[in-house]
Design a protein around this motif. Sequence first.
Motif, PDB file in Angstrom:
ATOM      1  N   GLU A 251     -32.983  37.275  72.726  1.00  0.00           N
ATOM      2  CA  GLU A 251     -32.840  37.132  71.265  1.00  0.00           C
ATOM      3  C   GLU A 251     -33.176  38.443  70.556  1.00  0.00           C
ATOM      4  OE1 GLU A 251     -34.357  35.064  73.240  1.00  0.00           O
ATOM      5  OE2 GLU A 251     -33.930  32.963  72.728  1.00  0.00           O
ATOM      6  N   SER A 252     -34.234  39.109  71.034  1.00  0.00           N
ATOM      7  CA  SER A 252     -34.604  40.383  70.407  1.00  0.00           C
ATOM      8  C   SER A 252     -33.557  41.456  70.674  1.00  0.00           C
ATOM      9  CB  SER A 252     -35.976  40.834  70.926  1.00  0.00           C
ATOM     10  OG  SER A 252     -35.944  41.072  72.321  1.00  0.00           O
ATOM     11  N   LEU A 253     -32.879  41.382  71.837  1.00  0.00           N
ATOM     12  CA  LEU A 253     -31.798  42.322  72.106  1.00  0.00           C
ATOM     13  C   LEU A 253     -30.651  42.145  71.116  1.00  0.00           C
ATOM     14  CD1 LEU A 253     -31.374  42.523  76.000  1.00  0.00           C
ATOM     15  CD2 LEU A 253     -32.115  44.332  74.427  1.00  0.00           C
ATOM     16  N   VAL A 254     -30.365  40.909  70.736  1.00  0.00           N
ATOM     17  CA  VAL A 254     -29.323  40.653  69.738  1.00  0.00           C
ATOM     18  C   VAL A 254     -29.713  41.296  68.407  1.00  0.00           C
ATOM     19  CG1 VAL A 254     -28.125  38.866  68.416  1.00  0.00           C
ATOM     20  CG2 VAL A 254     -28.541  38.534  70.855  1.00  0.00           C
TER      21      VAL A 254
ATOM     22  N   LEU B 237     -22.655  42.172  74.775  1.00  0.00           N
ATOM     23  CA  LEU B 237     -23.432  42.066  76.009  1.00  0.00           C
ATOM     24  C   LEU B 237     -24.718  41.277  75.770  1.00  0.00           C
ATOM     25  CD1 LEU B 237     -23.949  42.788  78.963  1.00  0.00           C
ATOM     26  CD2 LEU B 237     -24.939  44.959  78.174  1.00  0.00           C
ATOM     27  N   ALA B 238     -25.408  41.581  74.667  1.00  0.00           N
ATOM     28  CA  ALA B 238     -26.642  40.854  74.354  1.00  0.00           C
ATOM     29  C   ALA B 238     -26.361  39.370  74.128  1.00  0.00           C
ATOM     30  CB  ALA B 238     -27.305  41.467  73.117  1.00  0.00           C
ATOM     31  N   LEU B 239     -25.270  39.060  73.433  1.00  0.00           N
ATOM     32  CA  LEU B 239     -24.919  37.659  73.212  1.00  0.00           C
ATOM     33  C   LEU B 239     -24.533  36.962  74.510  1.00  0.00           C
ATOM     34  CD1 LEU B 239     -22.862  37.957  69.889  1.00  0.00           C
ATOM     35  CD2 LEU B 239     -25.085  36.841  70.189  1.00  0.00           C
ATOM     36  N   SER B 240     -23.843  37.662  75.402  1.00  0.00           N
ATOM     37  CA  SER B 240     -23.486  37.079  76.695  1.00  0.00           C
ATOM     38  C   SER B 240     -24.734  36.736  77.503  1.00  0.00           C
ATOM     39  CB  SER B 240     -22.599  38.041  77.488  1.00  0.00           C
ATOM     40  OG  SER B 240     -21.382  38.280  76.830  1.00  0.00           O
ATOM     41  N   LEU B 241     -25.703  37.650  77.512  1.00  0.00           N
ATOM     42  CA  LEU B 241     -26.951  37.383  78.220  1.00  0.00           C
ATOM     43  C   LEU B 241     -27.694  36.208  77.602  1.00  0.00           C
ATOM     44  CD1 LEU B 241     -28.185  41.071  78.697  1.00  0.00           C
ATOM     45  CD2 LEU B 241     -27.357  39.540  80.497  1.00  0.00           C
ATOM     46  N   LEU B 242     -27.690  36.139  76.280  1.00  0.00           N
ATOM     47  CA  LEU B 242     -28.380  35.054  75.595  1.00  0.00           C
ATOM     48  C   LEU B 242     -27.734  33.706  75.889  1.00  0.00           C
ATOM     49  CD1 LEU B 242     -30.474  34.038  73.541  1.00  0.00           C
ATOM     50  CD2 LEU B 242     -28.821  34.585  71.734  1.00  0.00           C
TER      51      LEU B 242
END
Length: 460
Positions: A157-160, A211-216
């Motif tokens: 979430e913080s990456l997003v 990428l951040a959303l994919s991981l999330l």
Amino acid sequence: MSPFPPLIGEPSLAGQPEWLDPISVLFLLLGLFFILFGLASHLVRGKFFIPSSVVATLFGILLGPKGLGLLASPATDSGGWSDGSENEEAREFLRWGARLILGIQVLAAGILLPTRYLAHRKNLVTLGTLLFPVMVTSSLISGLFAYLLIPGIGWYESLVIGACLGPTDPVLAGSVIKGHFADRHVEKSMRDVLLCESGANDGLGTPILLLALSLLVSTSSDPPPSAPTTSLQLLANFLTSILLYNTVLSLVAGALIGFAVRLLLIQSRRRGWIDEDSMLVFSLATSFAIIGSMTLLDTNAFLACFVAGVVMSWDDEVENVLHTKVRGSFQFDALIDICIFTVLGSVFPFDQWLSSSSPISFGRLVSLATLVLLFRRLPGVLLFSKGLPAVKTWGKTVFLGWFGPMGVGALYYALEADVSSSSLATEIFQVVSFVIFASIFVHGLTIRESPFFLCHCLFF
């Protein structure tokens, strides 16, 4: 019955008398604001160096639900942006408005670069350093601060949030790229670096967000059936969907569109079919066409717009005319800035920021914004300063590390993250909007007095 409206009527749903049309009052105030700001524009921007974005944001706050309430809507009826399904239309309207503004600005940034600017190795290396290691570092640092200060969110979430805050905003960057302040205090080579970076990084910031959303999404308790869940699927999705389709396809499409538009302009001018006054409209139409087509293909419109702008002005014959017309569109730029930041000022969620019941306290928001503004960009620029051959002195490097405003681009990314992961809508917009609010005023009001700018002047 009198044909004239009564002086006092029954209150409407908005709490106003029925005869008092809020839309009419809104346009009246907008017109008066444009007139007064136009009359004092040289004083505000030329003498006090206050950008129009700051003034327009204050005006938006005045018109918003915390002021006169004339811009109150389902999206702003509780003192700013509120969460809920009733806000879908307002969010979509704001998202498309931000998309259009960014598309216009990044295309203009590509056009305004010197002819064949990216054909020079030092400029290309500098841009590559700013777009890849520096922007990735900025996103990771912003995400780390969010992870440490925002309760209840995980690393993904913080990456997003960090991805939303990574790119430099092309609209706010205009305060040191163009205008009296830029002409007097910032040399041409430095303006070109900032112009090129702010135009390109909104497009290349999209893969980081995706990428951040994919991981999330892949680690959520109930991922969509089509979402990648294993490491191999995530890697395949990143290489095919994000890198190839969203990035490489947009880059190639933008280059082809820009090349075709340049050929059409050359042939049309040689035959005397087009007058030079139509050049500005032509560039706007090109940005609209690119945004529409790339959105239909669900790919990266901003990267395509920037590349198209660079290719359009690659030829000296077209570049001279496009530069003149785009640089001469000062009134149009001012209109865009005032409109978007007036709307932005009206949707800032003050009630969420100041609410004692919010899980994210106001003190945490202030701490996060302070850390992001001071340390989001500077460590990466200093760490990779050897890869910035177009930035010649230490003072310019420090200034470049400080000046990375966040505005319309961060807003758009926050709304895109909202579409992809509605469970994070409130937290993302609350955090990102406060950092945008701080950046507008800190970068806008302190650019001349900041120690980073003093370093730029002392080590010129």
